[in-house]
Design a protein around this motif. Structure first.
Motif, PDB file in Angstrom:
ATOM      1  N   MET A   1       0.806  -1.115   0.034  1.00 23.15           N
ATOM      2  CA  MET A   1       0.031  -0.018  -0.119  1.00 23.15           C
ATOM      3  C   MET A   1       0.916   1.280   0.020  1.00 23.15           C
ATOM      4  N   SER A   2       0.556   2.236  -0.742  1.00 28.24           N
ATOM      5  CA  SER A   2       1.257   3.584  -0.946  1.00 28.24           C
ATOM      6  C   SER A   2       1.026   4.595   0.214  1.00 28.24           C
ATOM      7  N   ILE A   3       2.196   5.095   0.728  1.00 32.55           N
ATOM      8  CA  ILE A   3       1.756   6.208   1.740  1.00 32.55           C
ATOM      9  C   ILE A   3       1.340   7.469   1.056  1.00 32.55           C
ATOM     10  N   GLN A   4       0.471   7.898   1.582  1.00 34.39           N
ATOM     11  CA  GLN A   4       0.153   9.322   1.045  1.00 34.39           C
ATOM     12  C   GLN A   4       0.392  10.594   1.733  1.00 34.39           C
ATOM     13  N   ILE A   5       0.292  11.609   1.403  1.00 35.71           N
ATOM     14  CA  ILE A   5       0.652  12.813   2.607  1.00 35.71           C
ATOM     15  C   ILE A   5      -0.490  12.837   3.212  1.00 35.71           C
ATOM     16  N   PRO A   6      -0.448  13.376   4.636  1.00 37.94           N
ATOM     17  CA  PRO A   6      -1.314  13.583   5.438  1.00 37.94           C
ATOM     18  C   PRO A   6      -2.534  14.633   5.082  1.00 37.94           C
ATOM     19  N   ARG A   7      -3.768  14.363   5.436  1.00 39.90           N
ATOM     20  CA  ARG A   7      -4.764  15.436   4.919  1.00 39.90           C
ATOM     21  C   ARG A   7      -4.551  16.791   5.662  1.00 39.90           C
ATOM     22  N   GLY A   8      -4.819  17.850   4.989  1.00 46.24           N
ATOM     23  CA  GLY A   8      -4.393  19.118   5.316  1.00 46.24           C
ATOM     24  C   GLY A   8      -2.986  19.527   5.195  1.00 46.24           C
ATOM     25  N   THR A   9      -2.185  18.909   4.551  1.00 42.41           N
ATOM     26  CA  THR A   9      -0.705  19.144   4.371  1.00 42.41           C
ATOM     27  C   THR A   9      -0.514  19.306   2.553  1.00 42.41           C
ATOM     28  N   GLN A  10       0.611  19.796   2.211  1.00 45.17           N
ATOM     29  CA  GLN A  10       0.821  19.856   1.034  1.00 45.17           C
ATOM     30  C   GLN A  10       2.334  19.576   0.589  1.00 45.17           C
TER      31      GLN A  10
END
Length: 426
Positions: free
Chosen positions: A1-10
């Protein structure tokens, strides 16, 4: 599973980060002209700092802080705003004892609030802020307001307005506080739970409630301007008088309320005007504070400051199609043909960079045509072509990518030739 950026960050990638750098450098340059110096405080502080400094009745402290316990069982919080940390440093490092007063500082860095992410509102966001601590002169208020407006002017944002209010001194606020309690108390059950809890603790915060802003009682609530004592009125008039003299236009809005507990006297926001900004029009906010330094163990040291979100400023610039100067292009891309020439380019590129020239080369064994395409993509001003034959003859071909002109240069003169064309000649 790929790790994605936390919600509310960029992620701010190359091509976009240059805009951030441009804005930050413009803001820093304005601060330099106003004689404000940079301060860098920790990204996390003891939780108590924000509970005491920001106020336990604020939305920030009640529900938006990222708080955790470290291995030493200490409660720490990622900073949700910049003023409290600056004030803590001002006290701890005894800046109040320095010869040059007031202490004039600016900061730039990430802040963290657990909010519902939306356009212009992130959970990790970058704030640029200014604090002037140690003076109660209304002239410093005008200076800080002028500094804030100057940043927007420097960036070409002219469709903004400065909105002012006075929250008065303690006596004025106490009188207004009681008037607000008397006004809202008979119908407080109509308001949200937060407002009900704020009625006795900090009724001024009711005016800042987003859930109940359409309640009819909001429009008829007592105005702070009707409860200002003579000292507070005089202070506010002096601030406005200074702004009039230096030609900074403003609008007085008696309903303007800042969301932090430490504000007294001058409060302000800079609002975006015109089409294209969407629902969030506040670009910058701040005000004068009294008691914050004392609450943190320091001497009586009134201050005034502001902060703005870089993200929201970028939204405003893009909404107005504001032209931002292009980022600097690559000075030289070195193209090689042949193994010996390829090895030589390692030295050439290093020496170019050492001479102050931005340079790059191929690292993927691309064919000559593909190397030229890479130079085009990087918008290189010059392309230097070195083959094994040229290397044997101590020569290198330099092509001006704008004019197409190509000249043969002695290798030993190559660095100085390019330096004159780029660093020296701009």
């Amino acid at each position: 599973m790929s790790i994605q950026i936390p919600r509310g960050t960029q992620d701010i990638l190359p091509g976009e980060v240059e805009l951030w750098q441009y804005i930050e450098e413009k803001a820093k340059d304005v601060c330099r002209r106003y004689n404000y110096q940079e301060i860098r405080t920790p990204i996390f502080e003891h939780t108590d700092l924000f509970q005491r400094g920001v106020g336990d009745t604020t939305d920030i402290v009640q529900r938006e802080m990222y708080t955790f316990e470290d291995r030493g069982k200490r409660s720490l919080t990622l900073r949700p705003e910049g003023t409290a940390g600056v004030a803590r440093s001002y006290v701890e490092k005894k800046m109040f004892g320095q010869a040059n007063q007031p202490t004039k500082l600016f900061y730039n860095g990430p802040m963290f609030r657990y909010e519902r992410p939306q356009s212009g509102r992130m959970r990790q966001f970058v704030q640029f802020g200014v604090e002037a601590i140690g003076s109660s002169d209304p002239a410093i208020d005008a200076e800080v307001l002028a500094l804030a407006m100057s940043i927007y002017a420097e960036l070409g944002l002219t469709e903004v307005k400065l909105v002012l209010n006075s929250l008065g001194d303690k006596e004025s606020r106490d009188a207004h506080r009681q008037a607000l309690i008397d006004h809202f108390k008979p119908s407080i059950s109509e308001f949200c739970e937060d407002c009900q809890n704020r009625l006795e603790k900090n009724p001024l915060r009711i005016l800042d409630c987003k859930k109940d802003r359409d309640n009819p009682l909001m429009e008829t609530a007592p105005s702070i301007l009707d409860y200002l004592n003579e000292e507070s009125k005089t202070y506010f008039e002096k601030v406005k008088g200074h702004l009039d003299v230096i030609g900074i236009p403003y609008v007085v809005d008696p309903t303007l309320v800042r969301g932090l507990d430490y504000y007294f006297h001058t409060a302000f926001e800079i609002m975006a005007e015109g089409e294209g900004f969407g629902a969030i029009t506040t670009l910058c906010g701040g005000g004068r504070y009294t008691g914050l330094v004392e609450d943190l163990g320091g001497p009586s040291s009134p201050g005034i400051g502001f902060a703005f979100s870089i993200e929201r400023l970028i939204m405003a610039l893009k909404a107005k199609d504001q032209v931002i100067p292009a980022s600097p292009k690559l000075d030289c891309y070195v193209v090689s043909l042949g193994e010996e020439a390829k090895d030589k380019t390692v030295e050439l590129v290093y020496n170019l960079r050492k001479a102050g020239i931005s340079a790059d080369k191929d690292y993927l064994d691309k064919k000559m045509k593909a190397q030229f395409k890479a130079a085009d993509r990087l918008e290189a001003r010059f392309t230097a072509i070195l083959g094994d034959d040229e290397l044997a003859n101590g020569k290198i071909n330099v092509k001006d990518m704008a004019t197409g002109e190509q000249v043969e240069v002695n290798l030993e003169e190559f660095i100085n030739y390019l330096k004159e064309k780029t660093v020296g000649g701009n």
